[in-house]
Design an enzyme around this catalytic site. Structure first.
Site, mmCIF file in Angstrom:
data_model
loop_
_atom_site.group_PDB
_atom_site.id
_atom_site.type_symbol
_atom_site.label_atom_id
_atom_site.label_comp_id
_atom_site.label_asym_id
_atom_site.label_seq_id
_atom_site.Cartn_x
_atom_site.Cartn_y
_atom_site.Cartn_z
ATOM 1 N N HIS A 1 0.760 -1.097 -0.096
ATOM 2 C CA HIS A 1 -0.009 0.202 0.116
ATOM 3 C C HIS A 1 0.768 1.272 -0.115
ATOM 4 O O HIS A 1 0.325 2.300 0.142
ATOM 5 C CB HIS A 1 -0.869 0.159 0.986
ATOM 6 C CG HIS A 1 -0.324 -0.256 2.377
ATOM 7 N ND1 HIS A 1 0.196 0.468 3.246
ATOM 8 C CD2 HIS A 1 -0.270 -1.603 3.229
ATOM 9 C CE1 HIS A 1 0.836 -0.001 4.390
ATOM 10 N NE2 HIS A 1 0.422 -1.270 4.413
ATOM 11 N N HIS B 1 8.696 6.431 3.532
ATOM 12 C CA HIS B 1 7.445 6.086 2.591
ATOM 13 C C HIS B 1 6.472 7.377 2.325
ATOM 14 O O HIS B 1 6.689 8.551 2.902
ATOM 15 C CB HIS B 1 6.555 4.997 3.368
ATOM 16 C CG HIS B 1 5.783 5.737 4.641
ATOM 17 N ND1 HIS B 1 6.343 5.516 5.681
ATOM 18 C CD2 HIS B 1 4.668 6.187 4.817
ATOM 19 C CE1 HIS B 1 5.755 6.018 6.725
ATOM 20 N NE2 HIS B 1 4.657 6.485 6.152
ATOM 21 N N THR C 1 -0.190 6.923 11.368
ATOM 22 C CA THR C 1 -1.266 7.255 10.611
ATOM 23 C C THR C 1 -2.014 5.874 9.979
ATOM 24 O O THR C 1 -2.712 6.216 9.280
ATOM 25 C CB THR C 1 -1.205 8.207 9.266
ATOM 26 O OG1 THR C 1 -0.057 7.818 8.676
ATOM 27 C CG2 THR C 1 -0.481 9.643 9.885
ATOM 28 N N THR C 2 -1.535 5.062 10.428
ATOM 29 C CA THR C 2 -1.899 3.548 9.879
ATOM 30 C C THR C 2 -1.948 2.704 11.312
ATOM 31 O O THR C 2 -1.459 3.065 12.239
ATOM 32 C CB THR C 2 -0.929 2.607 8.811
ATOM 33 O OG1 THR C 2 0.309 2.584 9.517
ATOM 34 C CG2 THR C 2 -0.754 3.560 7.761
ATOM 35 N N HIS D 1 7.028 10.625 4.654
ATOM 36 C CA HIS D 1 7.039 10.552 6.003
ATOM 37 C C HIS D 1 8.421 9.789 6.160
ATOM 38 O O HIS D 1 8.716 8.602 5.712
ATOM 39 C CB HIS D 1 6.265 9.729 6.649
ATOM 40 C CG HIS D 1 4.747 10.370 6.694
ATOM 41 N ND1 HIS D 1 3.489 9.688 6.833
ATOM 42 C CD2 HIS D 1 4.498 11.716 6.687
ATOM 43 C CE1 HIS D 1 2.494 10.560 6.867
ATOM 44 N NE2 HIS D 1 3.136 11.759 6.622
ATOM 45 N N HIS E 1 2.617 8.829 0.820
ATOM 46 C CA HIS E 1 1.091 9.023 0.651
ATOM 47 C C HIS E 1 0.721 9.783 -0.440
ATOM 48 O O HIS E 1 1.209 11.009 -0.642
ATOM 49 C CB HIS E 1 0.536 9.567 2.176
ATOM 50 C CG HIS E 1 1.021 8.846 3.163
ATOM 51 N ND1 HIS E 1 0.354 7.645 3.496
ATOM 52 C CD2 HIS E 1 2.067 8.533 4.101
ATOM 53 C CE1 HIS E 1 0.706 7.042 4.539
ATOM 54 N NE2 HIS E 1 1.649 7.686 4.910
#
Length: 345
Positions: free
Chosen positions: A82, A111, A221-222, A136, A113
């Site tokens: 993802h 990673h 945030t996950t 991030h 987003h």
């Protein structure tokens, strides 16, 4: 071969963003993951947030310092189902300290987003506006020894946030990454990065603007959305071309579907204070004495209205000193005054 095996083991052991643990199809329309195993995603200090510039408090922190920045760092780029993740596989750690941090933090991974179009994609918003992409960079507190141990601590992680705006101009840094993203379209695939300097280049592309940031206490945030993160969001956005950004959307999840968007909606601020670090001595804004942040980093120092000096101010002591200066007189002065006044009584 041994290098790849060790690297893959590190990637699979990292549970910051575990494969198959996040569904953004539901998150796109709702603000929370609500199944039983994600109950920690409902809390007081959740991320991301909307940063309203009119409501932030100005502060002056020590400089954000990067160590071993000029040295090459071996890294692996992977598709974890993802997002595109770049994981440090070098024995020499890249560390940060200073700023709103209370200690030294060690780089773990970075990673990205993005959204299903170039008008949205960042997780933290600024004045309710989204950038096209957000990166991030995740760091763990060195004092805790390992990343996994840091996950158990209230101040275990720090995340540096970088905003990107899609433009017609290519970003040379992403020219070094995009060709290899095309090689990891399949979920679970990974490649050794060809450029050993790319991690340093991504984390500190512009040292001059590295002191201009927003900082607040928040969460991952996950899932499991642990509220152990000191966030540092750099105020100056960078750019990425529309074509470069489109390559990120080409990676596939474990159902062989393209990952068109992977950002979490903003969460309630819930009484938290967001601070804006101010280092420009020519700033025309009115400085504010910042309150102590919720996460126990060094407290922001008072900003002198004229010089923005980093000198703590104790108002009580200042008042006491002023009173003594105005009203305290010596016994000699009293005797002199009495001698001069008495003849006129």
């Amino acid at each position: 071969m041994a290098f790849l095996i060790v690297t893959l083991g590190l990637l699979l052991s990292s549970n910051l963003i575990a494969a198959n643990s996040v569904s953004y199809s539901a998150a796109k329309a709702s603000s929370l993951w609500t199944n039983d195993e994600d109950e920690t995603c409902v809390g007081k200090f959740q991320s991301p947030i909307d940063i309203e510039e009119n409501n932030v408090e100005l502060a002056s922190y020590p400089n954000l310092e990067f160590s071993t920045l000029q040295k090459p760092h071996k890294a692996v780029i992977m598709n974890n189902g993802h997002t595109v993740m770049i994981h440090n596989s070098d024995s020499e750690p890249l560390e940060i300290s200073g700023a709103s941090l209370n200690s030294t933090y060690v780089f773990e991974q970075l990673h990205f987003h993005w959204g299903n179009n170039d008008s949205l994609g960042s997780e933290d918003l600024i004045n309710n506006n989204s950038y096209s992409m957000e990166m991030h960079a995740v760091f763990w507190k060195k004092a805790y020894g390992t990343y996994d141990e840091a996950l158990k601590q209230d101040d275990g992680l720090s995340v540096l946030g970088y905003w990107y705006e899609a433009t017609n101009d290519a970003n040379p840094l992403f020219d070094l990454i995009v060709p290899q993203i095309s090689e990891i379209k399949k979920a679970g695939s990974n490649k050794v990065l060809k450029d050993n300097d790319i991690v340093s280049k991504l984390i500190a592309p512009d040292l001059a603007s590295a002191q201009d940031y927003f900082t607040y206490k928040g969460s991952l945030t996950t899932p499991p959305c642990l509220e152990i993160v000191q966030w540092i969001d750099f105020a100056k956005p960078q750019h990425i071309s529309h074509e470069q950004l489109s390559v990120f959307r080409s990676i596939q999840d474990f159902d062989n579907k393209e990952v068109t968007h992977n950002f979490r909606p903003v969460q309630p601020l819930d009484g938290r204070t967001v601070y804006r670090n101010v280092r420009d001595t020519q700033s025309t804004v009115t400085p504010v004495l910042a309150k102590k942040p919720e996460m126990s980093p060094p407290a922001p120092k008072n900003l002198n209205a004229n010089t923005l000096e980093e000198a703590p101010v104790d108002n009580k002591k200042d008042n006491e000193h002023s009173g003594a200066s105005m009203w305290t007189v010596s016994p000699f002065a009293v005797i002199l005054a009495t001698t001069l006044v008495l003849p006129y009584q």
